[in-house]
Design an enzyme around this catalytic site. Structure first.
Site, PDB file in Angstrom:
ATOM      1  N   ARG A  99      70.897  35.613  26.317  1.00  0.00           N
ATOM      2  CA  ARG A  99      71.919  36.221  27.180  1.00  0.00           C
ATOM      3  C   ARG A  99      71.709  37.739  27.216  1.00  0.00           C
ATOM      4  O   ARG A  99      71.840  38.406  26.181  1.00  0.00           O
ATOM      5  CB  ARG A  99      73.310  35.906  26.643  1.00  0.00           C
ATOM      6  CG  ARG A  99      74.471  36.449  27.493  1.00  0.00           C
ATOM      7  CD  ARG A  99      75.802  36.132  26.814  1.00  0.00           C
ATOM      8  NE  ARG A  99      75.979  34.706  26.579  1.00  0.00           N
ATOM      9  CZ  ARG A  99      76.912  34.193  25.784  1.00  0.00           C
ATOM     10  NH1 ARG A  99      77.758  34.993  25.149  1.00  0.00           N
ATOM     11  NH2 ARG A  99      76.995  32.886  25.620  1.00  0.00           N
ATOM     12  N   HIS A 143      73.494  35.732  21.147  1.00  0.00           N
ATOM     13  CA  HIS A 143      72.635  35.199  22.209  1.00  0.00           C
ATOM     14  C   HIS A 143      71.615  36.250  22.672  1.00  0.00           C
ATOM     15  O   HIS A 143      70.512  35.894  23.098  1.00  0.00           O
ATOM     16  CB  HIS A 143      73.476  34.765  23.405  1.00  0.00           C
ATOM     17  CG  HIS A 143      74.146  33.446  23.248  1.00  0.00           C
ATOM     18  ND1 HIS A 143      73.528  32.243  23.531  1.00  0.00           N
ATOM     19  CD2 HIS A 143      75.410  33.128  22.849  1.00  0.00           C
ATOM     20  CE1 HIS A 143      74.372  31.247  23.320  1.00  0.00           C
ATOM     21  NE2 HIS A 143      75.521  31.753  22.902  1.00  0.00           N
ATOM     22  N   ASP A 150      73.639  27.408  23.266  1.00  0.00           N
ATOM     23  CA  ASP A 150      74.818  26.566  23.453  1.00  0.00           C
ATOM     24  C   ASP A 150      74.345  25.256  24.052  1.00  0.00           C
ATOM     25  O   ASP A 150      73.670  25.242  25.094  1.00  0.00           O
ATOM     26  CB  ASP A 150      75.813  27.231  24.405  1.00  0.00           C
ATOM     27  CG  ASP A 150      76.401  28.513  23.844  1.00  0.00           C
ATOM     28  OD1 ASP A 150      76.462  28.653  22.610  1.00  0.00           O
ATOM     29  OD2 ASP A 150      76.800  29.378  24.649  1.00  0.00           O
ATOM     30  N   GLU A 227      82.872  26.953  17.441  1.00  0.00           N
ATOM     31  CA  GLU A 227      82.392  26.385  18.705  1.00  0.00           C
ATOM     32  C   GLU A 227      81.390  25.275  18.404  1.00  0.00           C
ATOM     33  O   GLU A 227      80.299  25.551  17.901  1.00  0.00           O
ATOM     34  CB  GLU A 227      81.739  27.463  19.572  1.00  0.00           C
ATOM     35  CG  GLU A 227      82.683  28.578  19.977  1.00  0.00           C
ATOM     36  CD  GLU A 227      81.996  29.717  20.707  1.00  0.00           C
ATOM     37  OE1 GLU A 227      82.710  30.550  21.304  1.00  0.00           O
ATOM     38  OE2 GLU A 227      80.741  29.780  20.683  1.00  0.00           O
ATOM     39  N   HIS A 230      77.641  25.838  19.665  1.00  0.00           N
ATOM     40  CA  HIS A 230      76.966  27.107  19.412  1.00  0.00           C
ATOM     41  C   HIS A 230      76.107  27.031  18.148  1.00  0.00           C
ATOM     42  O   HIS A 230      76.622  26.788  17.054  1.00  0.00           O
ATOM     43  CB  HIS A 230      78.042  28.192  19.276  1.00  0.00           C
ATOM     44  CG  HIS A 230      77.535  29.576  19.057  1.00  0.00           C
ATOM     45  ND1 HIS A 230      77.755  30.600  19.952  1.00  0.00           N
ATOM     46  CD2 HIS A 230      76.848  30.140  18.035  1.00  0.00           C
ATOM     47  CE1 HIS A 230      77.222  31.719  19.482  1.00  0.00           C
ATOM     48  NE2 HIS A 230      76.656  31.452  18.322  1.00  0.00           N
TER      49      HIS A 230
END
Length: 257
Positions: A99, A143, A150, A227, A230
């Site tokens: 990301r 990320h 994810d 999460e 994740h």
């Protein structure tokens, strides 16, 4: 500083430089990163932030292509995970991989903007928007270091390319537009029910989450307990570097880099 000290500082700087991947001046993908399709083409990809099916409601800056990019060791480890679960008739499906920092900055700005009632109904039905930052949306993301992903599990016979449509239901309910195994919530659900070991899950939901945790751990990935989707590969290849190169279309020639 004496000559010995100066040499030591210079040596340390060179060591740092040589441990980082070379980043092209035009923002191209650095050496040391790969497209997941070139390493493990059978892994499903549903890159949410390249489209509008995400909590911002629009494509996120930096996602110029719906492609998963990772540091090579993380991609190779996912390939091993995929090989193991395929024997059980399952497949991985990734929602997000590397990301860019600019995307993280866009999330922060979104969190500061006025509330969107539709986004609230879908992605944070039990919270106010001002509770999302920094508890759920941080100024820096793992990320951006290239080894966090994810993902979820899907049946092995699911279509190679999913039709991504808006869920339009609360994330704490099953998303009829997602073909993943039942995990209890959908991806990017800002709710305690998304915690990996959340209470109140059904036996099937707990079993599916545990299966994902176990197979990922067996290949070097550690789950983030808040999460279930994740995971971060350890040891991280670039643990202190936050990259910002854009996610560009994969070269049509293919081939592992």
């Amino acid at each position: 500083m004496n000559r010995t000290g100066t040499i030591g500082v210079i040596s340390a700087l060179w060591a740092i430089l040589f441990t980082l991947p070379a980043i092209a001046a035009d923002g191209a993908m650095p050496d040391g990163f790969v497209y997941l399709r070139d390493v493990a083409p059978s892994i499903r990809q549903e890159m949410r932030y390249a489209g509008s099916k995400n909590f911002t409601g629009e494509p996120v800056p930096g996602y110029e292509a719906a492609e998963c990019i990772l540091a090579r060791p993380a991609a190779e480890a996912l390939k091993a995970v995929q090989a193991e679960i395929q024997s059980d008739g399952l497949s991985l499906k990734v929602y997000d991989c590397y990301r860019p920092k600019r995307a993280v900055a866009a999330f922060v700005e979104w969190a500061k903007a006025p509330d969107d009632p539709q986004a609230k109904r879908e992605y944070y039905p039990s919270l106010s928007k001002d509770a999302l930052f920094p508890a759920y949306i941080a100024t820096r993301s793992g990320h951006s270091r290239g080894a966090t992903v994810d993902l979820t599990l899907v049946p092995g016979d699911a279509p190679a390319e999913a039709m991504v449509t808006q869920q339009r239901v609360a994330c704490t309910q099953a998303d009829p537009s997602d073909d993943s195994l039942d995990m209890g919530t959908s991806f990017d659900c800002f709710d305690t029910k998304a915690n990996t070991a959340a209470p109140g899950l059904t036996a099937e939901e707990r079993q599916n989450r545990q299966r994902l945790v176990e197979v990922m751990a067996a290949h070097g990935f550690r789950n983030y307990p808040k999460e279930f989707w994740h995971y971060t590969f350890r040891p991280e290849p670039y643990p202190s570097t936050y990259f910002d190169f854009p996610i560009l279309p994969r070269p049509t020639s293919g081939g592992a880099k």
